[in-house]
Design an enzyme around this catalytic site. Structure first.
Site: not given
Ligand code: DX5
Ligand code: ZN
Length: 242
Positions: A22, A47, A49, A82, A151, A187
């Site tokens: 990430s 990844h 975010d 998100m 998560m 994650d």
């Protein structure tokens, strides 16, 4: 069947081990270079975010940055949204070069529509579950899902501690997904230590931010290898198609 590079085939087919660094923990002033570095160091997916300061208490980046990173690698771009609402932005993330787009089930009232939209855009569809969200939320939309993101921290920040209580959700999702080509991703808080329990519970995609980027570029390959080893030793998988 021979060896295969984890990023050029459909990884869901046989639940191969995927390590997804990430970039939340990367040096934001040198992101292109950081993406190339973790790709060369053995990361399978990248990844990304995306946070909006509304669904989660932090703000990161949007489609323009993902588009700017796209020429830096051919690795699979695993985009974790998100944001709420997500639907108005799905096309922009698809155009920016996302390969998988995950939306949180808690982000809006129409998860089924969001997943349909992602598939219609020609992308792999992911559904993300917060640690406080029951696995059963996935059941009605299993046909529309390529990836379930479980998560293992509350979303919003890198560097938090792994929540073992989330493993029950991983195990339930794995059981629900039996016989289907669905990847199960964990994650948050993934390290060479915590990855073992996550792999045993049924995860096959492991996101790691601080666990990969900690120690700087000289440590990336070692960090990725250690997480992969932890996952594979827990399950007996070798991470390669056979
Ligand atoms: C958290 C993000 C994670 C985060 C993981 O909201 O979704 O992807 O980058 O960071 P670590 O591995 O440091 O917990
Ligand atoms: Zn994430």
């Amino acid at each position: 069947m021979g060896w295969a590079d984890p990023h050029d085939a459909d990884p869901a087919e046989d639940s191969m081990t995927i390590i997804a660094p990430s970039i939340l923990s990367a040096d934001f002033a040198r992101l292109g270079e950081e993406v190339r570095a973790v790709a060369e160091a053995g990361g399978d997916w990248i990844h990304l975010d995306v946070m909006d300061g509304h669904f989660v208490p932090n703000i990161t980046f949007g489609p323009a940055l993902i588009k700017a990173l796209r020429p830096h690698t051919t690795k699979h771009f695993d985009v974790h949204l998100m944001i709420a609402p997500a639907d108005p932005y799905l096309a922009a993330f698809a155009e920016a070069g996302a390969d998988t787009i995950s939306v949180h089930v808690e982000a809006g009232p129409h998860i089924h529509r969001s997943l349909q939209t992602i598939r219609a855009l020609g992308k792999r569809a992911g559904i993300a579950l917060n640690p406080g969200t029951p696995a059963s939320m996935v059941e009605p939309v299993l046909d529309l899902v390529d990836l379930v993101v479980c998560m293992t921290v509350n979303p919003g920040f890198g560097g938090q501690s792994f929540l073992p209580s989330a493993l029950e959700t991983v195990a339930r999702v794995r059981a629900m997904a039996a016989g289907r080509a669905i990847d199960i991703e964990v994650d948050g808080g993934i390290t060479p230590e915590t990855v073992e329990a996550a792999a045993r519970a049924g995860a096959n995609v492991f996101v790691a931010g601080s666990g990969v980027f900690g120690g700087g570029p000289a440590a990336y390959a070692r960090n990725i290898a250690a997480i992969r080893e932890g996952a594979n030793s827990a399950t007996g998988r070798d991470g390669l198609r056979c």
